[in-house]
Every structure is written in C-alpha cells, then in structure tokens.
Scaffold this active site. Structure first.
Site, PDB file in Angstrom:
ATOM      1  N   LEU A  18      26.286 -28.406 -36.942  1.00 36.28           N
ATOM      2  CA  LEU A  18      24.977 -29.048 -36.874  1.00 36.28           C
ATOM      3  C   LEU A  18      25.095 -30.554 -36.937  1.00 36.28           C
ATOM      4  CD1 LEU A  18      22.757 -26.650 -39.008  1.00 36.28           C
ATOM      5  CD2 LEU A  18      23.059 -26.746 -36.524  1.00 36.28           C
ATOM      6  N   GLY A  75      27.140 -31.964 -45.725  1.00 38.68           N
ATOM      7  CA  GLY A  75      28.562 -31.843 -46.003  1.00 38.68           C
ATOM      8  C   GLY A  75      28.907 -30.653 -46.872  1.00 38.68           C
ATOM      9  N   HIS A 116      20.942 -18.232 -47.462  1.00 39.26           N
ATOM     10  CA  HIS A 116      21.814 -17.417 -48.309  1.00 39.26           C
ATOM     11  C   HIS A 116      21.538 -17.629 -49.798  1.00 39.26           C
ATOM     12  CE1 HIS A 116      23.859 -15.853 -44.857  1.00 39.26           C
ATOM     13  NE2 HIS A 116      24.005 -17.072 -44.397  1.00 39.26           N
ATOM     14  N   TYR A 139      29.008 -19.082 -51.484  1.00 38.61           N
ATOM     15  CA  TYR A 139      28.361 -20.117 -50.688  1.00 38.61           C
ATOM     16  C   TYR A 139      26.879 -20.210 -51.052  1.00 38.61           C
ATOM     17  CZ  TYR A 139      26.099 -22.214 -46.614  1.00 38.61           C
ATOM     18  OH  TYR A 139      25.315 -22.987 -45.803  1.00 38.61           O
ATOM     19  N   ARG A 177      19.108  -9.754 -36.313  1.00 42.86           N
ATOM     20  CA  ARG A 177      18.739 -10.510 -37.509  1.00 42.86           C
ATOM     21  C   ARG A 177      18.335 -11.928 -37.141  1.00 42.86           C
ATOM     22  NH1 ARG A 177      21.812 -14.207 -40.212  1.00 42.86           N
ATOM     23  NH2 ARG A 177      20.995 -14.838 -42.248  1.00 42.86           N
TER      24      ARG A 177
END
Length: 269
Positions: A18, A75, A116, A139, A177
């Site tokens: 991205l 980052g 997430h 994560y 999804r």
C-alpha cells in the site's frame, strides 16, 4: 500557487504494497513527503525525502520525525509472523512513533490498523467500533496494541489518531470473503484524506471498506470524518458466486479475519 496543507508529511512502510500505491497519490497534501522503510525505495523523486529507518530504533525515529506535521503510519510487518518479529516491528515501532510524535508536537496520526483486530468475529456478526477486539493472530494483537496506544496518547496528550482498520485493499477481490472486506485504492486514499483533514477526530476507529453490497462493519461511530466510499465489489460478483451454505467449510469466509484465523501461532525456538 496554493499552499499545500502540510510542509512535511511522513509515510512509514513506504516500500510496502500500500505504501507504493500511496507514494504518488499523497503528494498533493504536502510540500515534502517523507518516505520511510527498511527496504529499498529507489531514488527520491520531486517533493520526496527518503529515510531508511528501523522503527524499533527510538533515536532514529525521533530524528526522522523532526519537522513532520502528520503521519501516515503503515510501517511494520503486515502478515502473521513470529511474536518476536511482531514485537520489534509493530509494537515497539509503533510505540516509538507515538512517543516521537508527542515530544515533537505532531498533531495527528493515521494508524494503519487492520480488520484482524476483530478477526474472530463470524460472518453473521455485524459490529461497530465499540465492539470488543477479537484478534485472530499476533499481527492482529499488535494492531490492537496500536489502537490502545493511540487512545492513550489522545487521552493523555491530545495527540489525535484515526485508526483505519483496513479490510482488503487490492486492485480487486481475490475470494468471496474479500467481496465483503474489499477497499479500493481510490477509497483508501479518500479515507486517508478525510482522516487527515477532518476538523477534529480525537481517537476514531474507521473500518476501511468500500461501498460493498454486504457489510460486516458499521462505520456510524466515524460519521464525523465524512468518509463516503464510491467503489463497490459488486462489479466482481460474477467471479465469486455465493454457495449459500452456512456454516461455510472455508474459514476464509466463516471469520471476519479469514485465513488469519487458521494461521499457526509461532515463537522463535
């Protein structure tokens, strides 16, 4: 020539997927876009400054952020990994960004959070920003930490943050999804624009999704940002017909977080 909104705007993670998309698109917002990563970013282009910086290095982060007025913090590690690696890049790195921003007087950060953080909700759950986090991975845990850190710095110091819980930002969805979680590049840029330029954001969580036909996330708590996505995954309907089965045997559909919910929990030996 009309002055640009910022003199110096920092984009961390500029060599990531991205980051590469945003590199040119955010240039109208600043006289100088500071691009940071540990990976190669090539030569600096007009209106750019490139800084190689390990976000886990507090002194290096402090130096990089001198004169910066706002931060797009992308980052860190963007997939599941060992806890130790996540700890350094995502947790310590984000803590260094926030402490430097506080000490140097940065007014606003847009934190690239993630779906997430709530990945263990099922596809029958419709949630808003007040729903408790349910991370699906280390994560996801690191992004929960970043959101809580942002909340702390807002309450303690007045440093504003929009935590953008990015869904699936790719040229097009890759599976069923992603028909729900898809965020087009144009809508991503619009979400960042509104997050940077809204008059007051305090601490806001914004779900990063396009105007898709099916939604798992309710953005009413972020209505003050004025984000109105224009794209929709419906243009890709023919590629991913719905099986009509529930529960779906594919975890990538059963859970908001998709395959991350099945990733192995890993530590270094």
């Amino acid at each position: 020539m009309m002055a640009k909104p910022f003199k110096r705007l920092l984009l961390t993670g500029a060599a990531g997927g991205l980051g590469k998309v945003l590199r040119d698109r955010i240039k109208p917002w600043a006289d100088v876009v500071v691009l940071s990563d540990i990976a190669d970013l090539g030569e600096a282009r007009e209106g750019e400054e490139i800084v190689v910086c390990d976000l886990g290095d507090k002194a290096a982060v402090m130096k990089m952020m001198e004169g910066v007025e706002a931060v797009l913090h992308f980052g860190g590690i963007s997939t599941e990994n060992t806890f130790e690696n996540i700890l350094h890049a995502n947790i310590l790195g984000t803590a260094n960004i926030y402490e430097a921003a506080h000490k140097l007087g940065v007014k606003r950060i847009v934190f690239a959070s993630s779906n997430h953080t709530v990945g263990f909700y099922r596809n029958t759950d419709y949630i808003d920003a007040t729903a408790p986090t349910r991370p699906d991975s280390f994560y996801g845990v690191s992004k929960c930490f970043g959101e809580q850190l942002a909340s702390y710095y807002w309450d303690r110091t007045g440093l504003e943050t929009v935590s953008l819980r990015i869904g699936s930002s790719f040229p097009e969805p890759k599976d069923r999804r992603m028909m729900v979680t898809w965020l087009s590049y144009d809508d991503l840029v619009e979400a960042l624009r509104q997050s940077l330029f809204a008059t007051r954001v305090g601490f806001t969580i914004l779900f990063g999704m396009s105007n898709n036909d099916v939604a798992w996330w309710d953005n009413s708590k972020a209505a003050h940002l004025g984000y109105k996505p224009k794209d929709s995954s419906s243009q890709f309907d023919a590629s991913f017909p719905d099986s009509g089965q529930y529960p779906d045997q594919n975890a990538s559909v059963t859970y908001h977080g998709g395959a991350f919910a099945l990733a192995e929990v890993r530590y270094k030996d």
